[in-house]
Design a protein around this motif. Structure first.
Motif, PDB file in Angstrom:
ATOM      1  N   VAL A 103       0.854  -1.172  -0.068  1.00  0.00           N
ATOM      2  CA  VAL A 103      -0.047  -0.010  -0.026  1.00  0.00           C
ATOM      3  C   VAL A 103       0.873   1.169  -0.193  1.00  0.00           C
ATOM      4  O   VAL A 103       0.729   2.380  -0.825  1.00  0.00           O
ATOM      5  CB  VAL A 103      -0.896   0.047   1.366  1.00  0.00           C
ATOM      6  CG1 VAL A 103      -1.847   1.284   1.239  1.00  0.00           C
ATOM      7  CG2 VAL A 103      -1.897  -1.209   0.948  1.00  0.00           C
ATOM      8  N   ALA A 104       1.830   1.424   0.923  1.00  0.00           N
ATOM      9  CA  ALA A 104       2.554   2.306   1.070  1.00  0.00           C
ATOM     10  C   ALA A 104       3.853   2.245   2.001  1.00  0.00           C
ATOM     11  O   ALA A 104       3.786   1.186   2.729  1.00  0.00           O
ATOM     12  CB  ALA A 104       1.841   3.636   1.572  1.00  0.00           C
ATOM     13  N   VAL A 105       4.897   2.827   1.532  1.00  0.00           N
ATOM     14  CA  VAL A 105       6.210   2.627   2.560  1.00  0.00           C
ATOM     15  C   VAL A 105       6.758   3.821   2.607  1.00  0.00           C
ATOM     16  O   VAL A 105       6.822   4.672   1.825  1.00  0.00           O
ATOM     17  CB  VAL A 105       7.190   1.404   1.770  1.00  0.00           C
ATOM     18  CG1 VAL A 105       7.462   2.027   0.254  1.00  0.00           C
ATOM     19  CG2 VAL A 105       8.165   1.133   2.574  1.00  0.00           C
ATOM     20  N   ALA A 106       7.452   4.045   3.810  1.00  0.00           N
ATOM     21  CA  ALA A 106       8.048   5.478   4.355  1.00  0.00           C
ATOM     22  C   ALA A 106       9.553   5.057   4.625  1.00  0.00           C
ATOM     23  O   ALA A 106       9.687   3.947   5.487  1.00  0.00           O
ATOM     24  CB  ALA A 106       7.397   5.985   5.399  1.00  0.00           C
ATOM     25  N   ILE A 107      10.488   5.798   3.780  1.00  0.00           N
ATOM     26  CA  ILE A 107      11.841   5.573   4.352  1.00  0.00           C
ATOM     27  C   ILE A 107      12.142   6.769   5.584  1.00  0.00           C
ATOM     28  O   ILE A 107      11.666   7.927   5.460  1.00  0.00           O
ATOM     29  CB  ILE A 107      12.784   5.980   3.317  1.00  0.00           C
ATOM     30  CG1 ILE A 107      12.283   4.938   1.818  1.00  0.00           C
ATOM     31  CG2 ILE A 107      14.271   5.684   3.228  1.00  0.00           C
ATOM     32  CD1 ILE A 107      12.156   3.676   2.015  1.00  0.00           C
ATOM     33  N   SER A 108      13.104   6.274   6.310  1.00  0.00           N
ATOM     34  CA  SER A 108      13.346   7.231   7.335  1.00  0.00           C
ATOM     35  C   SER A 108      14.098   8.740   7.059  1.00  0.00           C
ATOM     36  O   SER A 108      13.657   9.686   7.778  1.00  0.00           O
ATOM     37  CB  SER A 108      14.368   6.740   8.363  1.00  0.00           C
ATOM     38  OG  SER A 108      15.703   6.514   7.719  1.00  0.00           O
ATOM     39  N   GLY A 109      14.285   8.814   5.864  1.00  0.00           N
ATOM     40  CA  GLY A 109      14.761  10.186   5.398  1.00  0.00           C
ATOM     41  C   GLY A 109      13.623  11.032   4.946  1.00  0.00           C
ATOM     42  O   GLY A 109      13.815  12.181   4.601  1.00  0.00           O
ATOM     43  N   GLY A 110      12.515  10.420   4.735  1.00  0.00           N
ATOM     44  CA  GLY A 110      11.278  11.226   4.538  1.00  0.00           C
ATOM     45  C   GLY A 110      10.544  10.953   3.317  1.00  0.00           C
ATOM     46  O   GLY A 110       9.527  11.458   2.851  1.00  0.00           O
ATOM     47  N   SER A 111      11.169  10.149   2.609  1.00  0.00           N
ATOM     48  CA  SER A 111      10.507   9.874   1.135  1.00  0.00           C
ATOM     49  C   SER A 111       9.585   8.733   1.421  1.00  0.00           C
ATOM     50  O   SER A 111       9.667   7.822   2.262  1.00  0.00           O
ATOM     51  CB  SER A 111      11.528   9.340   0.091  1.00  0.00           C
ATOM     52  OG  SER A 111      12.382   8.195   0.617  1.00  0.00           O
ATOM     53  N   ALA A 112       8.559   8.777   0.458  1.00  0.00           N
ATOM     54  CA  ALA A 112       7.507   7.455   0.737  1.00  0.00           C
ATOM     55  C   ALA A 112       7.206   7.217  -0.555  1.00  0.00           C
ATOM     56  O   ALA A 112       7.421   7.812  -1.872  1.00  0.00           O
ATOM     57  CB  ALA A 112       6.314   8.046   1.272  1.00  0.00           C
ATOM     58  N   SER A 113       6.612   6.056  -0.953  1.00  0.00           N
ATOM     59  CA  SER A 113       5.976   5.600  -2.291  1.00  0.00           C
ATOM     60  C   SER A 113       4.679   5.029  -1.973  1.00  0.00           C
ATOM     61  O   SER A 113       4.447   4.409  -0.760  1.00  0.00           O
ATOM     62  CB  SER A 113       6.990   4.536  -2.925  1.00  0.00           C
ATOM     63  OG  SER A 113       7.314   3.347  -2.231  1.00  0.00           O
ATOM     64  N   TYR A 114       3.702   4.788  -2.769  1.00  0.00           N
ATOM     65  CA  TYR A 114       2.235   4.316  -2.777  1.00  0.00           C
ATOM     66  C   TYR A 114       2.048   3.545  -4.132  1.00  0.00           C
ATOM     67  O   TYR A 114       2.645   3.961  -5.127  1.00  0.00           O
ATOM     68  CB  TYR A 114       1.454   5.654  -2.784  1.00  0.00           C
ATOM     69  CG  TYR A 114       1.647   6.569  -1.666  1.00  0.00           C
ATOM     70  CD1 TYR A 114       2.390   7.468  -1.646  1.00  0.00           C
ATOM     71  CD2 TYR A 114       0.898   6.474  -0.508  1.00  0.00           C
ATOM     72  CE1 TYR A 114       2.623   8.552  -0.545  1.00  0.00           C
ATOM     73  CE2 TYR A 114       1.093   7.018   0.778  1.00  0.00           C
ATOM     74  CZ  TYR A 114       1.864   8.321   0.579  1.00  0.00           C
ATOM     75  OH  TYR A 114       2.160   9.267   1.579  1.00  0.00           O
ATOM     76  N   ALA A 115       1.176   2.678  -3.730  1.00  0.00           N
ATOM     77  CA  ALA A 115       0.524   1.994  -4.777  1.00  0.00           C
ATOM     78  C   ALA A 115      -0.352   2.872  -5.541  1.00  0.00           C
ATOM     79  O   ALA A 115      -0.934   3.901  -4.908  1.00  0.00           O
ATOM     80  CB  ALA A 115      -0.304   1.075  -4.083  1.00  0.00           C
ATOM     81  N   ASP A 116      -0.368   2.699  -6.865  1.00  0.00           N
ATOM     82  CA  ASP A 116      -1.454   3.596  -7.653  1.00  0.00           C
ATOM     83  C   ASP A 116      -2.738   3.780  -7.223  1.00  0.00           C
ATOM     84  O   ASP A 116      -3.230   4.872  -7.367  1.00  0.00           O
ATOM     85  CB  ASP A 116      -1.280   3.218  -9.319  1.00  0.00           C
ATOM     86  CG  ASP A 116       0.162   3.210 -10.012  1.00  0.00           C
ATOM     87  OD1 ASP A 116       0.443   2.816 -10.846  1.00  0.00           O
ATOM     88  OD2 ASP A 116       1.038   4.105  -9.317  1.00  0.00           O
ATOM     89  N   SER A 117      -3.017   2.578  -6.833  1.00  0.00           N
ATOM     90  CA  SER A 117      -4.622   2.529  -6.211  1.00  0.00           C
ATOM     91  C   SER A 117      -4.944   3.661  -5.264  1.00  0.00           C
ATOM     92  O   SER A 117      -6.091   4.020  -4.955  1.00  0.00           O
ATOM     93  CB  SER A 117      -4.993   1.277  -6.096  1.00  0.00           C
ATOM     94  OG  SER A 117      -4.355   0.724  -5.012  1.00  0.00           O
TER      95      SER A 117
END
Length: 121
Positions: A48-62
């Motif tokens: 669904v989503a993942v957060a890196i400690s440096g502040g970046s994140a990525s998400y599923a398109d949905s």
């Protein structure tokens, strides 16, 4: 050793919002990334989503534009703010973290027990 405890699931109407929390505890030297997966009945677990400690994140398109992931590194906690929920968001949501449990250990994956999110139409 390491526990991930989730909270915040439940039943909500379509268009509503929920906030999931996941707190990590135990022997933790390093924890990165932290994120959320979900599993629909009969399907494989999906990111669904993942957060890196440096502040970046990525998400599923949905979920892009509707869900927001954040983390409090001091509390070893990750959050998932879910807005504009749809019936297809109904699933069991699992917290995920990659953790180093000691100075001479590699990184290992840990999972929470899962929390049910149900969105009614």
């Amino acid at each position: 050793q390491v526990q991930l405890v989730e909270s915040g699931g439940g039943l909500v109407q379509a268009g509503g919002s929920l906030r999931l929390s996941c707190a990590a505890s135990g022997s933790i030297i390093e924890i990165n990334p932290m994120g959320w997966y979900r599993q629909h009945p009969g399907n494989e677990r999906e990111l669904v989503a993942v957060a890196i400690s440096g502040g970046s994140a990525s998400y599923a398109d949905s979920v892009k534009g509707r869900f927001t992931i954040s983390r409090d590194n001091a509390k070893k906690t990750v959050y998932l703010e879910m807005n504009s929920l749809k019936p297809e968001d109904t699933a069991v949501y699992y917290c995920y973290a990659r953790v180093r449990v000691g100075p001479f250990h590699g990184m290992s994956d840990f999972w929470g027990q899962g929390t049910q999110v149900t969105v009614s139409s």
